[in-house]
Design an enzyme around this catalytic site. Structure first.
Site, mmCIF file in Angstrom:
data_model
loop_
_atom_site.group_PDB
_atom_site.id
_atom_site.type_symbol
_atom_site.label_atom_id
_atom_site.label_comp_id
_atom_site.label_asym_id
_atom_site.label_seq_id
_atom_site.Cartn_x
_atom_site.Cartn_y
_atom_site.Cartn_z
ATOM 1 N N GLY A 390 9.852 4.765 13.992
ATOM 2 C CA GLY A 390 9.037 5.443 13.003
ATOM 3 C C GLY A 390 9.745 6.686 12.505
ATOM 4 O O GLY A 390 10.848 7.017 12.948
ATOM 5 N N PRO A 391 9.128 7.406 11.573
ATOM 6 C CA PRO A 391 9.778 8.593 10.994
ATOM 7 C C PRO A 391 9.931 9.718 12.014
ATOM 8 O O PRO A 391 9.278 9.716 13.065
ATOM 9 C CB PRO A 391 8.820 8.990 9.863
ATOM 10 C CG PRO A 391 7.510 8.396 10.236
ATOM 11 C CD PRO A 391 7.803 7.144 10.987
ATOM 12 N N SER A 713 11.738 -2.148 -2.836
ATOM 13 C CA SER A 713 10.332 -1.776 -2.957
ATOM 14 C C SER A 713 9.900 -1.532 -4.397
ATOM 15 O O SER A 713 8.711 -1.437 -4.673
ATOM 16 C CB SER A 713 10.058 -0.499 -2.139
ATOM 17 O OG SER A 713 10.235 -0.743 -0.769
ATOM 18 N N LYS A 756 3.795 4.152 3.358
ATOM 19 C CA LYS A 756 3.576 4.172 1.914
ATOM 20 C C LYS A 756 2.111 4.470 1.575
ATOM 21 O O LYS A 756 1.815 5.213 0.625
ATOM 22 C CB LYS A 756 3.999 2.830 1.311
ATOM 23 C CG LYS A 756 5.509 2.587 1.392
ATOM 24 C CD LYS A 756 5.881 1.196 0.921
ATOM 25 C CE LYS A 756 7.393 0.980 1.017
ATOM 26 N NZ LYS A 756 7.792 -0.375 0.617
#
Length: 828
Positions: A390-391, A713, A756
């Site tokens: 994850g970030p 994307s 997102k």
């Protein structure tokens, strides 16, 4: 006697040391016992006990006396006839002997000279006169006094046996002189000058290498032939020992080089260290051996360890391999071998700890509780390989510490960022200079436990170069079917990692090798919503920052609106790392006011936040309006979480040229070309005049041009923007989208959906268009993240355009002008 005094210590024949002093055995002028008449000597004489030596008639020795009893005796004798009896002590270590502690056969001696030394001790030089036997013990105080009987010696004057014995004794003495280089060469001259057999036996008896008991036995023998025979026997044993020593020295002797010299000096040092009680190489090895016996290691490892210790003992301590071998043995004995900490199976307690330390992250917590539950039921489970991705700033690394606390296990962390040498994982061969075990084994040594929680931080940041590929080295470490026999190049024996709970962390899965990714259980740790960030700030960040800056809870108080303002206007991230920094700035401002005793406002409001942190860094409302054609909001995933991006399209009169700007990567460029090709093929269905493609130039731009952008994307976003500019229709307000397209008009799924969605919520988006196949990703997201959002799941591009484009034209639509004879388009 002056000449004798000057040469006393120079005419050294043999030497010894005892508690009473240094004994130097010399030849005297009076070398015949028979020359002295018994009637000249008193039958009641003082007795001096000496240690470690036996005095024989005709021999001169110096003796240092230190006992008060002996000093009184010597001073008394010096003032009278200077005659004393000398008897050897049975036990040389006894400080205050009595009559039973001394031999009762001794030698009458005359004090030749007495010297008082500066340290208070007295040295006397005495000459042996005649043997005696104590018949009556008179007194012990103030010194020994006894009645004695003088012993006669039977020695034939002329006899062939005597001559043969004398020659044999001299030959044996010369042989000893040759074999023992420590005896001065002057001793041979002294022996040549002795022509009296009785004195020869006394002189040699005094100087042979034999214990006091043997010398005393020689003194007590009255028969001269018997004494000479026994003396010869002692000397022949001495010769045999010297010959054997010489033979051994010849066998092992080579040309002495620097290494042998160092070894000899080290051996001497070792003896000195042993005498001083200091540690030597043998002691180090024995200590390692004792530690090894306490280890619970496999039989083959134990055998290997013992073999290594035996090898160390055979090594020269000055050799270059010695410290390497010793260090290797120390590493082996310091490693935990089947040494486990006890797991805490209180699942409720574990859940409380995880909830207390981390806000949200329910999927991760559930997986840990499941692992504990199975371990509790089975009590034997191979450690799973979890990968939290994850970030940054969402708590992946700190989660490992909380898991260790919940399980009651040791915690170790290994940072893999920038690691590019395979030897850092597998270790070096121990024969190399500066060899070390790999970091896996080093951290297991630090953990002192065979089942720690082992965090492999930033596993996606591994890199490869000419020194190997660390990612490939991890294939063995992170395979539950193989890591029970992990092979470190330095250790040379298999090490069991199967009970270790490995937790890897990563920001992007794309950078991890597919085979390595296959060995790990992937758990996504997504970004936080606004509500979660507020909760984390109140529960964790603010108490931590207050403590670090020396403030108490009563000194400062944050309103919820103030925290929200910091989150919205001063941070733009999925995690909370930058949020913590901004809160730290505010707290430091308050700490400064307290330290300077200034007036300050304890309650932090949004106005205070702006005053302290300055103007807003990020716009609160990023989405503006849909009044302009060709501007569409897209959703993108970055390493710091999700974010929205705008795709802007504009057209101008030209020749159908396509321009792309905004530092777009190859994937995004291909998406733009695919979108144009699709629109060309469906222009009639979409009510687009086909001439616009040839007579107008198209420019597609993605703002923030300094930032490189790439990824699958933005396909439907670009297509919608181009369709909007060609048709001059408005794009639906508060709408964002993400997905890829094909030439046939299919919408393809993309990743990073949760990040997102969070980005869309932060920007005030109300509706989101996604691929139908991304519906499964939405089902896995907590409902709290989806609140206030409407989702449209599509399968075809036509559905996207129907949803995104309104029937309303923009306020000032562009008027297309076409040439009657259009030229062929240049570029695409």
């Amino acid at each position: 006697m002056s000449n004798f005094d000057n040469q006393l210590y120079q005419n050294l024949m043999l030497g010894d040391y005892s508690g009473e002093g240094e004994l130097i055995h010399l030849i005297t002028d009076e070398d015949e016992e028979s020359n002295t008449k018994e009637e000249n000597f008193s039958t009641e004489i003082p007795i001096l006990s000496v240690r470690n030596t036996v005095l024989f008639p005709g021999v001169v020795i110096p003796i240092t006396v230190g006992r008060q009893r002996s000093i009184r005796l010597v001073k008394k004798a010096q003032k009278s006839d200077k005659l004393i009896g000398v008897c050897a002590q049975k036990n040389p270590n006894m400080e205050d002997p009595s009559w039973p502690d001394i031999y009762h056969v001794g030698t009458l001696a005359k004090i030749i000279k007495m010297i008082v030394l500066p340290d208070g001790n007295t040295t006397i030089i005495i000459q042996g006169k005649k043997r005696f036997e104590i018949t009556e013990e008179v007194t012990e105080d103030p010194y020994f006094l006894a009645k004695v009987k003088y012993l006669e010696e039977t020695f034939p004057k002329e006899d062939k046996e005597i001559e043969a014995l004398e020659e044999s004794l001299k030959d044996a003495a010369f042989k000893i002189l040759q074999l023992n280089p420590e005896i001065p060469r002057e001793a041979q001259v002294a022996l040549d000058n002795i022509d009296n057999t009785p004195f020869l036996t006394h002189f040699l008896s005094s100087n042979i290498n034999a214990p006091v008991e043997a010398k005393q036995k020689l003194l007590e023998i009255n028969n001269g032939i018997e004494r000479a025979t026994l003396l010869l026997e002692f000397m022949m044993k001495d010769i045999q020992m010297l010959e054997l020593k010489s033979e051994i020295q010849k066998k092992v002797h080579t040309d002495i080089d620097q290494q042998q010299r160092d070894y000899f000096l080290r051996q001497q040092m070792k003896v000195l260290q042993t005498e001083l009680g200091e540690e030597g190489p043998e002691k180090e090895v024995e200590e390692l051996r004792l530690k090894g016996k306490k280890k619970n290691w496999p039989a083959d490892v134990s055998k290997h360890f013992e073999k290594e210790l035996d090898k160390i003992l055979r090594m020269n301590p000055s050799a270059a391999e010695y410290p390497i071998a010793l260090n290797y043995a120390e590493v082996m004995v310091d490693l935990p071998w089947n040494e486990f900490t006890t797991d805490n199976f209180d699942l409720k307690r574990a859940k409380l700890i995880l909830d207390k330390d981390h806000f949200g992250l329910d999927k991760v917590k559930d997986r840990i509780i499941e692992y504990l539950a199975v371990l509790k039921l089975k009590n034997d489970l191979k450690g799973p390989i979890l990968c939290l991705y994850g970030p940054p700033g969402v708590g992946k690394t700190s989660l490992g510490r909380s898991i260790a606390k919940a399980l009651g296990r040791k915690y170790v962390r290994m940072s893999l960022g920038g690691l590019h040498d395979e030897a850092e994982i597998r270790g070096h061969r121990k024969t190399y200079v500066g060899a070390l075990p790999g970091k896996i084994v080093q951290n297991m040594k630090k953990a002192k436990s065979s089942n720690p929680v082992f965090v492999l931080d930033e596993i996606d940041k591994l890199s490869a170069d000419f020194r190997g590929d660390p990612s490939s080295a991890f294939l063995e470490v992170l395979d539950p079917e193989q890591n029970n026999s992990f092979n470190d190049n330095y250790l040379e024996v298999e090490y069991d990692l199967s009970k270790v709970l490995f937790i890897a962390t990563a920001n992007a899965l794309e950078n991890i090798q597919p085979p390595l990714r296959d060995r790990m259980e992937m758990i996504e740790v997504t970004g936080y919503t606004m509500e979660e960030k507020v909760g984390i700030a109140k529960k964790h960040l603010l108490p931590k920052q207050r403590k670090e800056h020396g403030l108490k809870a009563k000194d400062i108080n944050f309103s919820k609106d103030a925290i929200v303002k910091v989150i919205e206007d001063y941070t733009k991230e999925s995690g909370v790392r930058n949020l913590e920094r901004q809160l730290g700035k505010i707290i430091r401002h308050v700490a400064k006011s307290i330290a300077m005793e200034e007036e300050y406002q304890k309650k932090i409001t949004p106005q205070m936040v702006r005053k302290i942190l300055g103007g807003e860094v990020f716009d609160k409302e990023i989405y503006q309006d849909n009044s302009i054609a060709g501007v569409v909001t897209g959703l993108a995933w970055t390493s710091v979480g999700g974010e929205i991006l705008f795709v802007e399209a504009s057209i101008s009169k030209g020749k159908g040229k396509l321009t792309l700007s905004g530092q777009l990567g190859e994937v995004m460029k291909e998406s733009a070309m695919t979108a144009i090709s699709y629109l060309r093929s469906k222009s009639e269905q979409l009510d687009i005049d086909h001439r616009v493609f040839d007579q107008y130039d198209l420019h597609i731009h993605v703002p923030a041009g300094a930032v490189p952008k790439d990824g699958p994307s933005a396909g439907i976003t670009m297509l919608t923007a181009i369709a909007s500019i060609y048709t001059q229709r408005k794009v639906k307000s508060n709408l964002a989208m993400t997905g890829e397209i094909t030439l046939r008009g299919k919408v393809m799924p993309v990743g990073g959906i949760k990040e997102k969605i969070l980005a869309a919520k932060r920007a005030g988006i109300k509706e989101i268009i996604l691929c139908k196949r991304n519906h499964k990703d939405i089902e896995e997201i907590d409902d709290s993240y989806l609140k206030g959002l409407k989702f449209h799941f599509v399968d075809q591009v036509r559905e996207v355009l129907d949803l995104a484009l309104t029937d309303e034209m923009v306020s000032e639509p562009m008027k297309f002008k076409f040439d009657e004879s259009p030229k062929q388009a240049v570029g695409s």
